[in-house]
Design a protein around this motif. Sequence first.
Motif, PDB file in Angstrom:
ATOM      1  N   SER A 123       0.850  -0.984  -0.296  1.00  0.00           N
ATOM      2  CA  SER A 123       0.098  -0.250   0.062  1.00  0.00           C
ATOM      3  C   SER A 123       0.891   0.696   0.091  1.00  0.00           C
ATOM      4  N   ASN A 124       1.776   1.351   0.830  1.00  0.00           N
ATOM      5  CA  ASN A 124       2.860   2.798   0.508  1.00  0.00           C
ATOM      6  C   ASN A 124       3.277   2.765  -0.794  1.00  0.00           C
ATOM      7  N   LEU A 125       3.905   1.722  -0.961  1.00  0.00           N
ATOM      8  CA  LEU A 125       4.287   1.869  -2.254  1.00  0.00           C
ATOM      9  C   LEU A 125       3.265   2.245  -3.675  1.00  0.00           C
ATOM     10  N   ALA A 126       3.034   1.507  -3.619  1.00  0.00           N
ATOM     11  CA  ALA A 126       1.837   2.940  -4.840  1.00  0.00           C
ATOM     12  C   ALA A 126       1.213   4.125  -4.349  1.00  0.00           C
ATOM     13  N   GLY A 127       1.791   4.673  -2.832  1.00  0.00           N
ATOM     14  CA  GLY A 127       2.073   6.009  -2.945  1.00  0.00           C
ATOM     15  C   GLY A 127       2.792   6.987  -2.442  1.00  0.00           C
ATOM     16  N   VAL A 128       4.080   5.798  -3.175  1.00  0.00           N
ATOM     17  CA  VAL A 128       5.067   7.091  -3.660  1.00  0.00           C
ATOM     18  C   VAL A 128       4.989   7.850  -4.754  1.00  0.00           C
ATOM     19  N   PRO A 129       5.991   9.291  -4.750  1.00  0.00           N
ATOM     20  CA  PRO A 129       5.476   9.740  -5.108  1.00  0.00           C
ATOM     21  C   PRO A 129       6.042   9.206  -6.652  1.00  0.00           C
ATOM     22  N   SER A 130       5.457   9.136  -8.035  1.00  0.00           N
ATOM     23  CA  SER A 130       6.398   8.615  -9.396  1.00  0.00           C
ATOM     24  C   SER A 130       6.986   9.927  -9.754  1.00  0.00           C
TER      25      SER A 130
END
Lengths: 307, 293
Positions: free
Chosen positions: B117-124
Amino acid sequence: MNLNNSVFDAKRGHRLRTKIEGRVVYLFVGICAFITLVVTFAIIWNLVQQSIGFFTQVSIIEFFTEKRWSPILIPKSFGIAPLVAGTFLVTVISSFVAVPIGLAVAIFSAEYAPDTVRKILRPILEVLAGIPTVVYGYFALTFVTPLLKIIFPEMIIFNALSAGLVMGIMIIPFVSSLTEDALIAVPNSLRQASYALGATRFETSIKVVVPAALSGIVAAFVLGLSRAIGETMLVTIAAGATPKLTFNPIESIQTMTAYIVQLALGEAANGSIEYQSIYAVAILLFVMTFSMNTLGHWIVKRWRNVY
Amino acid sequence: MSIDFKLNQNNLSRRKFIGIIFLAFCLLGVLVAMMGLISLLIQVILQGYEWVTPNLIFNYPSRHPEQAGLWAALIGTLYMMGLTALITVPTGVGAAIYLEEYAPKNWITSFIEINTSNLAGVPSIVYGLLGLSIFVYFLKLERSILAGSLTMSLLILPVLILASREAIKAVPRAHREAAFALGGDKWQVVKMAVLPNAFPGILTGVILALSRAIGEAAPMVAITALVYITFIPVTPMDRFTVMPIQIFNWISRPQDDFRGLAAGGIIVLLILLLSMNSVAVILRNKFQKRSEE
């Protein structure tokens, strides 16, 4: 006898094959799940390793206390404050749009709207969420900015206000869908109890359902803001490229993400201090968004245990 | 007694009035969100419709706006999507299968879950820098379409894992139990009972993840850097550009004609995205109907 034997052998062979296949698959899917951990460590390792070179030349104290960010023009200065201020400014403006509207859309959709309206609303929000950020940048620059210029004639073409407002519209679906999930998760018995006590629909929504879902709603806001901080193309296009320590929304600023893009577009040579500085900015960006996301997910998880 | 009753009535109508005002506020919020979408679409269409010509689609970029086109970027986008799908789909679905079907309930598993879930929120853009360091420089893939696809795969991997897990989770337990009762081992159950049922959901997740990747420009800025590409990529090691980057490039130019061109490009990009999304919606509706039967 021979026949029986061969059947037996074939069966055994089949069983063995199935067993091996199962093992191979288990190994494969395990590795796939493990990759996500590798990616996280690679991101952290990459950011730390690349910014070490930067922090040997610029002390961390200077990085956080210096008030000027001028990585290319001499005299060089590496104070992160203007970039953080720019990011902060755009994020705050966007939250003024996204928080009330996201909440309103979510409450309407979860508590008021009949199924037919919800079925129309949901795809519209999904389309809004699916539009590329470059497009939002174009919209901010060519539509919202000229509109704002009517109100603020002295405004610069690239400004924090326009980018922030459009960013707010952009994260509405993100905030509203998470908030709606939180509202829907509130058990119906609470609503029924409230109605039984004579409360109106409004009172039930605001005094019963929203407080019951509060942690989920807070998590939605935190995750939405984290997304705004990490958003890149919209602010690169519409908010400008002048790192400035200001909280005046009609001025041109630069966010952390926009700085990274500006340098990545090829203005700095690999290994130079300007090049290394993008990793120093990125590590701060990563720490900010990662801690906000962790906080958001932690709140969601805690709140889920309540019901 | 009667006064008291009257007071209550007044109070109730006041409370109901507040409720109506609140509903009006909520509707206003919905209206603003819709207006945002509608004005965006109108702006793009008005500015860009006359630029949507065969030139725009089949020409290479050019300094003259009336001759400039998206061809290299369009092919680059499709090429990259294909490679990204090849890399992400097995990995993402595999990870989802592991987490839903195999993983023991321990702290490592829950750490992987939180981490996803955290990785999904890392800025692109952070993914872009990761790809730049690892694929472009460390693995020496240069600024190739392969490096771009690998970077994009990392970016959409968590999104796909989350979507696939939802799809796998939605398969009723009874299907698994029936398959086990027939003597299947773990993998046979997953292969023959779980995956066929989860397939439409997974496919929807794949399409939505890919449509996110199509619009993503920030990490590709870091990977491609240069935007003036006048050839289409043939091998995975060729340099490339993608549609959002070409559009970004046109937006950044001061001339009005390029702004119009950018709007034209946006129309093409949005049509591509909308058609992908509608396939996903159709699949989802079909899937929902089937599970209701």
